[in-house]
Design a protein around this motif. Structure first.
Motif, PDB file in Angstrom:
ATOM      1  N   LYS A 155      11.278   5.771  14.003  1.00  7.75           N
ATOM      2  CA  LYS A 155      11.102   6.593  13.320  1.00  7.75           C
ATOM      3  C   LYS A 155       9.955   6.233  12.347  1.00  7.75           C
ATOM      4  CE  LYS A 155      16.081   7.570  12.756  1.00  7.75           C
ATOM      5  NZ  LYS A 155      17.162   7.000  12.341  1.00  7.75           N
ATOM      6  N   PRO A 156       8.792   7.513  11.856  1.00  5.80           N
ATOM      7  CA  PRO A 156       7.739   6.791  10.687  1.00  5.80           C
ATOM      8  C   PRO A 156       8.259   6.303   9.428  1.00  5.80           C
ATOM      9  CG  PRO A 156       8.179   9.134  10.747  1.00  5.80           C
ATOM     10  CD  PRO A 156       9.406   8.823  11.903  1.00  5.80           C
ATOM     11  N   ILE A 157       7.701   5.122   9.268  1.00  2.33           N
ATOM     12  CA  ILE A 157       7.847   3.951   8.470  1.00  2.33           C
ATOM     13  C   ILE A 157       6.570   3.425   8.130  1.00  2.33           C
ATOM     14  CG2 ILE A 157      10.387   3.242   8.065  1.00  2.33           C
ATOM     15  CD1 ILE A 157       8.804   1.475   9.227  1.00  2.33           C
ATOM     16  N   PRO A 158       6.252   3.429   6.514  1.00  2.00           N
ATOM     17  CA  PRO A 158       4.866   3.468   6.617  1.00  2.00           C
ATOM     18  C   PRO A 158       4.151   1.979   6.763  1.00  2.00           C
ATOM     19  CG  PRO A 158       5.441   3.347   4.175  1.00  2.00           C
ATOM     20  CD  PRO A 158       6.822   3.676   5.549  1.00  2.00           C
ATOM     21  N   SER A 159       2.806   2.275   7.536  1.00  2.00           N
ATOM     22  CA  SER A 159       2.022   1.159   7.803  1.00  2.00           C
ATOM     23  C   SER A 159       1.549  -0.104   6.446  1.00  2.00           C
ATOM     24  CB  SER A 159       0.688   1.162   9.095  1.00  2.00           C
ATOM     25  OG  SER A 159       1.444   1.925  10.342  1.00  2.00           O
ATOM     26  N   PHE A 160       1.356   0.463   6.004  1.00  2.00           N
ATOM     27  CA  PHE A 160       0.493   0.174   4.676  1.00  2.00           C
ATOM     28  C   PHE A 160       1.733  -0.932   4.038  1.00  2.00           C
ATOM     29  CE2 PHE A 160      -2.080   1.457   0.719  1.00  2.00           C
ATOM     30  CZ  PHE A 160      -2.062  -0.235   0.164  1.00  2.00           C
ATOM     31  N   MET A 161       1.879  -1.607   3.995  1.00  2.00           N
ATOM     32  CA  MET A 161       2.975  -2.222   3.552  1.00  2.00           C
ATOM     33  C   MET A 161       3.057  -3.261   2.122  1.00  2.00           C
ATOM     34  SD  MET A 161       4.913  -3.785   7.219  1.00  2.00           S
ATOM     35  CE  MET A 161       6.266  -3.565   6.368  1.00  2.00           C
ATOM     36  N   ILE A 162       2.059  -3.720   2.207  1.00  2.00           N
ATOM     37  CA  ILE A 162       2.345  -4.403   0.731  1.00  2.00           C
ATOM     38  C   ILE A 162       0.688  -4.507  -0.228  1.00  2.00           C
ATOM     39  CG2 ILE A 162       2.100  -6.565   0.001  1.00  2.00           C
ATOM     40  CD1 ILE A 162       3.879  -7.651   2.069  1.00  2.00           C
ATOM     41  N   PHE A 163       0.325  -4.281  -1.396  1.00  2.00           N
ATOM     42  CA  PHE A 163      -0.670  -4.406  -2.242  1.00  2.00           C
ATOM     43  C   PHE A 163      -0.393  -5.440  -2.979  1.00  2.00           C
ATOM     44  CE2 PHE A 163      -3.026  -2.288  -5.933  1.00  2.00           C
ATOM     45  CZ  PHE A 163      -4.445  -2.100  -5.515  1.00  2.00           C
ATOM     46  N   GLN A 164      -1.277  -6.405  -3.440  1.00  2.00           N
ATOM     47  CA  GLN A 164      -0.990  -7.594  -4.639  1.00  2.00           C
ATOM     48  C   GLN A 164      -2.292  -7.401  -5.296  1.00  2.00           C
ATOM     49  OE1 GLN A 164       0.653 -11.157  -2.769  1.00  2.00           O
ATOM     50  NE2 GLN A 164       0.551 -12.288  -4.783  1.00  2.00           N
ATOM     51  N   CYS A 165      -1.936  -7.601  -6.579  1.00  2.00           N
ATOM     52  CA  CYS A 165      -2.641  -8.030  -7.134  1.00  2.00           C
ATOM     53  C   CYS A 165      -2.875  -9.292  -7.900  1.00  2.00           C
ATOM     54  CB  CYS A 165      -3.811  -6.668  -8.268  1.00  2.00           C
ATOM     55  SG  CYS A 165      -3.892  -5.802  -7.256  1.00  2.00           S
ATOM     56  N   LEU A 166      -4.139 -10.394  -8.341  1.00  2.00           N
ATOM     57  CA  LEU A 166      -4.252 -11.495  -9.001  1.00  2.00           C
ATOM     58  C   LEU A 166      -4.561 -12.048  -9.535  1.00  2.00           C
ATOM     59  CD1 LEU A 166      -2.816 -14.271  -6.350  1.00  2.00           C
ATOM     60  CD2 LEU A 166      -3.359 -12.196  -5.793  1.00  2.00           C
TER      61      LEU A 166
END
Length: 297
Positions: free
Chosen positions: A109-120
């Motif tokens: 089933k389609p799920i996001p490929s863009f998984m994590i966005f982190q800033c630090l």
């Protein structure tokens, strides 16, 4: 840091990566580092996909999308802004678009490929924001530029939320990056958003040019195979059997068979020569069907 290449626009990233990865090939563990200034983030959007990226970020999924990133990251950007402002050395200013249970239960089933966005930030006094992005898979010719514009819009939102920084060190990691020509980025072709009655009416009204246009759009490479519109078309062709050539019906059956074959192959493979072969055959036959439809009167 010297290993972050200075850029003035996210567009430069697209240009570099699409040149590196040849059409119909892929690379494992793509890792890219770039540095971009606060002002360039604000001023240099990827204009041809600004609206598309906004749709992907929307918390209300557009009707022609299988899902949006926004529906999975609800409140994520606001949390990142607040976390960075309240605790500059935090390691938790991030959002994840998928949970482990989503992955385990996803099958094909389609799920996001863009998984994590982190800033630090590296330290309390730093004016460089580190932004780390992880993709489980990445299509570089079409989807990547939309992803990058969405990332730029994320960073723009942090600026609007008064997160203080002068430049961004951007780290992009893709477990697999692949280059697919004429790729539809997890959007439904218009014919797959139509009901059986709507498709039937196109056939009854002999709106052949419109049908051919819809089929040509569907012929583009898709990450999700949808059969329902082909079955609706088959029913409508049988209803108008005197006007539809046997050759056109045969091509439609071939498209249905290839679609089913492709679905079965995708249960065992995400990338393979056989998968590419069947996908190209399907695209060829859908275009062939569009050409046959254009001959009707």
């Amino acid at each position: 840091m010297s290993d972050y290449r200075l850029i003035s626009s996210m567009e430069e990233i697209v240009d570099e990566v699409t040149k590196e990865i040849i059409v119909d090939t892929s690379t494992v563990n793509l890792i890219k580092r770039y540095q971009i200034s606060r002002e360039d983030i604000k001023n240099n959007s990827i204009r041809d996909c600004t609206e598309e990226a906004s749709k992907w970020a929307s918390e209300d999924t557009p009707s022609d999308f299988f899902f949006s990133h926004g529906e999975y990251r609800k409140g994520g950007l606001e949390y990142i802004s607040n976390e960075l402002i309240q605790k500059k050395t935090t390691n938790r200013a991030m959002y994840s678009l998928v949970s482990n249970s989503m992955i385990v239960d996803s099958a094909d089933k389609p799920i996001p490929s863009f998984m994590i966005f982190q800033c630090l930030f590296e330290s309390e006094g730093s004016n460089t924001l580190y932004c780390n992005i992880y993709f489980r898979a990445l299509e570089v010719s079409t989807f990547f530029r939309i992803n990058l514009e969405e990332i730029r819009q994320n960073l723009q939102k942090l600026i609007e939320d008064k997160v203080s920084f002068e430049k961004v060190n951007l780290l992009i990691i893709a477990a697999r990056a692949h280059h697919k020509h004429d790729f539809i980025p997890l959007k439904k072709p218009k014919i797959d958003t139509l009901t059986g009655i709507q498709i039937h009416n196109i056939v009854i009204e002999k709106n052949w040019q419109e049908l051919a246009k819809l089929l040509r759009e569907k012929a583009k490479a898709q990450s999700v195979i949808q059969l329902q519109s082909l079955y609706h078309l088959q029913e409508s062709f049988e209803y108008k059997s005197n006007n539809i050539s046997s050759n056109l019906k045969r091509i439609l059956i071939k498209c249905i068979d290839l679609s089913n074959e492709l679905m079965l192959l995708r249960q065992d493979h995400s990338h393979s020569e056989e998968l590419n072969k069947v996908s190209k055959q399907l695209n060829y036959n859908i275009i062939n069907m569009a050409e046959e439809v254009e001959k009707l009167n």
